[in-house]
Enzyme design. Structure first.
Site, PDB file in Angstrom:
ATOM      1  N   ASP A 203      -6.726   0.965  12.435  1.00 29.74           N
ATOM      2  CA  ASP A 203      -7.914   0.170  12.081  1.00 29.74           C
ATOM      3  C   ASP A 203      -8.843  -0.019  13.268  1.00 29.74           C
ATOM      4  O   ASP A 203     -10.043  -0.226  13.109  1.00 29.74           O
ATOM      5  CB  ASP A 203      -7.503  -1.183  11.508  1.00 29.74           C
ATOM      6  CG  ASP A 203      -6.996  -0.996  10.097  1.00 29.74           C
ATOM      7  OD1 ASP A 203      -5.815  -0.622   9.943  1.00 29.74           O
ATOM      8  OD2 ASP A 203      -7.793  -1.150   9.164  1.00 29.74           O
TER       9      ASP A 203
ATOM     10  N   GLN B 175       0.831  -1.213   0.000  1.00 27.51           N
ATOM     11  CA  GLN B 175       0.000   0.000   0.000  1.00 27.51           C
ATOM     12  C   GLN B 175       0.864   1.262   0.000  1.00 27.51           C
ATOM     13  O   GLN B 175       0.469   2.289  -0.552  1.00 27.51           O
ATOM     14  CB  GLN B 175      -0.911   0.025   1.232  1.00 27.51           C
ATOM     15  CG  GLN B 175      -2.026  -1.003   1.237  1.00 27.51           C
ATOM     16  CD  GLN B 175      -1.646  -2.267   1.958  1.00 27.51           C
ATOM     17  OE1 GLN B 175      -0.473  -2.656   1.966  1.00 27.51           O
ATOM     18  NE2 GLN B 175      -2.605  -2.948   2.545  1.00 27.51           N
TER      19      GLN B 175
ATOM     20  N   LYS C  60      -1.816  -1.534  10.158  1.00 27.82           N
ATOM     21  CA  LYS C  60      -1.168  -2.422   9.191  1.00 27.82           C
ATOM     22  C   LYS C  60       0.081  -3.098   9.763  1.00 27.82           C
ATOM     23  O   LYS C  60       0.890  -2.457  10.439  1.00 27.82           O
ATOM     24  CB  LYS C  60      -0.821  -1.600   7.939  1.00 27.82           C
ATOM     25  CG  LYS C  60      -0.108  -2.324   6.827  1.00 27.82           C
ATOM     26  CD  LYS C  60      -0.799  -3.576   6.374  1.00 27.82           C
ATOM     27  CE  LYS C  60      -2.262  -3.379   6.042  1.00 27.82           C
ATOM     28  NZ  LYS C  60      -2.998  -4.662   5.894  1.00 27.82           N
TER      29      LYS C  60
HETATM   30  O1  MRU Z   1      -5.360  -3.786   4.801  1.00 25.29           O
HETATM   31  P1  MRU Z   1      -5.659  -2.334   4.600  1.00 25.29           P
HETATM   32  O2  MRU Z   1      -4.995  -1.750   3.411  1.00 25.29           O
HETATM   33  O3  MRU Z   1      -7.147  -2.067   4.643  1.00 25.29           O
HETATM   34  O4  MRU Z   1      -5.027  -1.637   5.868  1.00 25.29           O
HETATM   35  C1  MRU Z   1      -5.093  -0.239   5.971  1.00 25.29           C
HETATM   36  C2  MRU Z   1      -4.426   0.301   7.172  1.00 25.29           C
HETATM   37  O5  MRU Z   1      -3.864  -0.408   7.975  1.00 25.29           O
HETATM   38  C3  MRU Z   1      -4.557   1.782   7.389  1.00 25.29           C
HETATM   39  O6  MRU Z   1      -3.419   2.299   7.992  1.00 25.29           O
HETATM   40  C4  MRU Z   1      -5.770   2.041   8.286  1.00 25.29           C
HETATM   41  O7  MRU Z   1      -6.905   1.394   7.790  1.00 25.29           O
HETATM   42  C5  MRU Z   1      -6.053   3.485   8.442  1.00 25.29           C
HETATM   43  S1  MRU Z   1      -6.691   4.168   6.956  1.00 25.29           S
HETATM   44  C6  MRU Z   1      -7.052   5.799   7.204  1.00 25.29           C
END
Ligand code: MRU
Length: 342
Positions: A233, A192, A244
């Protein structure tokens, strides 16, 4: 700024985040099952964006539902969307909000109920953008002037309805005249950081340097990094932060090198029902995300693999949590509850 997700007459339109940055493709979900598949398949990802998608999925499901047995259909729609990804609490927050509205408006004529539920989902999207702008205003003064900010994963416009949480703080700091630059961890295995964060920052003209995850300690120790800002999250009542996978390592390395570690997240990411991060469910993703890179196998056949998508950073490593209602600092039990109004 990129449009992550929008309600249209033909369905829910999202930019396909599995194809970025090489291709800018928009997909249209015309059923709630399409939305659920898009969340599970990471076409749309990032906690707040997942919440908005789920709300729109609920509205879409109701639009397509028949008039008979509406309650059972509604329950099935909500259950399907809730079963997509377990860690980001914004998913459940958004579905719960749609459930409350459904109960409130259940006695209305079906057309009116549908109209209001669609409007509610659109409202959640708009509120998310305003929330992120407010997170940005609260967080911007915390970033040291002209210094490099390290971020992990993508907590930008793509991870939200717009503007972003961690990248929202960075955007607001730049807008206020702070000539900072950003180091982005690539964020194995889904990349990401490399694919989404660098793409977003380039579009905004914010200087961004891509590093692999295992370079973060080196640069934190070198004195180059002035602060770290990440998203979340799910945040437990004691301030433990699920984000993440790899975030925990960055937080420990930041502490070791006296670099402030900030978490930027909306109030909807708080889960005050959980006393600590130990209770946060951690999603396990397919092992092929680790053994393969863009479809190319990089590990031997039959390799034993683990792929937790998130880790939990204990509150002691978190310098502050930036929300749309203000900045929380330790002790988080008190400061988070006060901000949440709980
Ligand atoms: O697996 P993902 O890409 O959905 O994980 C995203 C993250 O860990 C972001 O840092 C988190 O959702 C915050 S987004 C504003």
């Amino acid at each position: 700024m990129v449009e992550t997700i929008q309600w249209t007459d033909s369905g829910v339109v999202m930019i396909d985040q599995t194809r970025l940055p090489l291709e800018e493709i928009y997909v249209t979900c015309s059923t709630y099952e399409d939305v659920a598949a898009a969340i599970r398949g990471m076409v749309i990802r990032g906690a707040p964006a997942i919440g908005v998608a789920a709300a729109m999925g609920v509205a879409l499901g109701l639009l397509n539902a028949s008039s008979g047995d509406l309650d059972a259909q509604f329950a099935r729609i909500c259950d399907t969307l809730a079963a997509t990804r377990p860690t980001a609490v914004n998913l459940f927050w958004a579905i719960d909000r749609m459930k409350r509205r459904f109960a409130e408006w259940r006695a209305l004529p079906l057309d009116e109920l549908r109209r209001r539920m669609v409007a509610e989902a659109a409202q959640i999207r708009l509120e998310d953008i305003a929330t992120n702008e407010s997170i940005g205003r609260h967080g911007a003064p915390l970033l040291p002037n002209g210094r490099t900010v390290l971020t992990h994963c993508n907590a930008g416009a793509l991870a939200t309805a717009g503007y972003g949480t961690a990248l929202g703080v960075i955007r607001a700091a730049v807008a206020s005249g702070n000539p900072l630059d950003v180091f982005a961890d690539e964020t194995r295995p889904f990349l990401q950081g490399a694919r989404l964060t660098v793409w977003e920052l380039q579009r905004d003209g914010i200087p961004a340097t891509l590093i692999t995850d295992n370079m973060a300690g080196h640069f934190l120790n070198s004195g180059r990094i002035g602060s770290v800002v990440v998203g979340a999250d799910r945040i437990a009542a004691n301030g433990d932060v699920a984000n993440k996978i790899g975030t925990y390592s960055v937080a420990v390395l930041a502490r070791e090198n006296n670099v402030p570690f900030y978490v930027a997240a909306p109030i909807s990411t708080l889960d005050l029902s959980l006393p600590s991060g130990d209770a946060i469910p951690i999603e396990q993703r397919p092992t092929s995300e680790v053994t393969h890179v863009f479809g190319v196998q990089v590990a031997p056949d039959n390799a034993s693999v683990q792929n937790p998508a998130f880790d939990v950073t204990p509150n002691r490593y978190v310098t502050a949590i930036i929300t749309e209602r203000g900045v929380a600092r330790a002790p988080y039990e008190q400061s988070l509850r006060a901000l949440a109004g709980a």
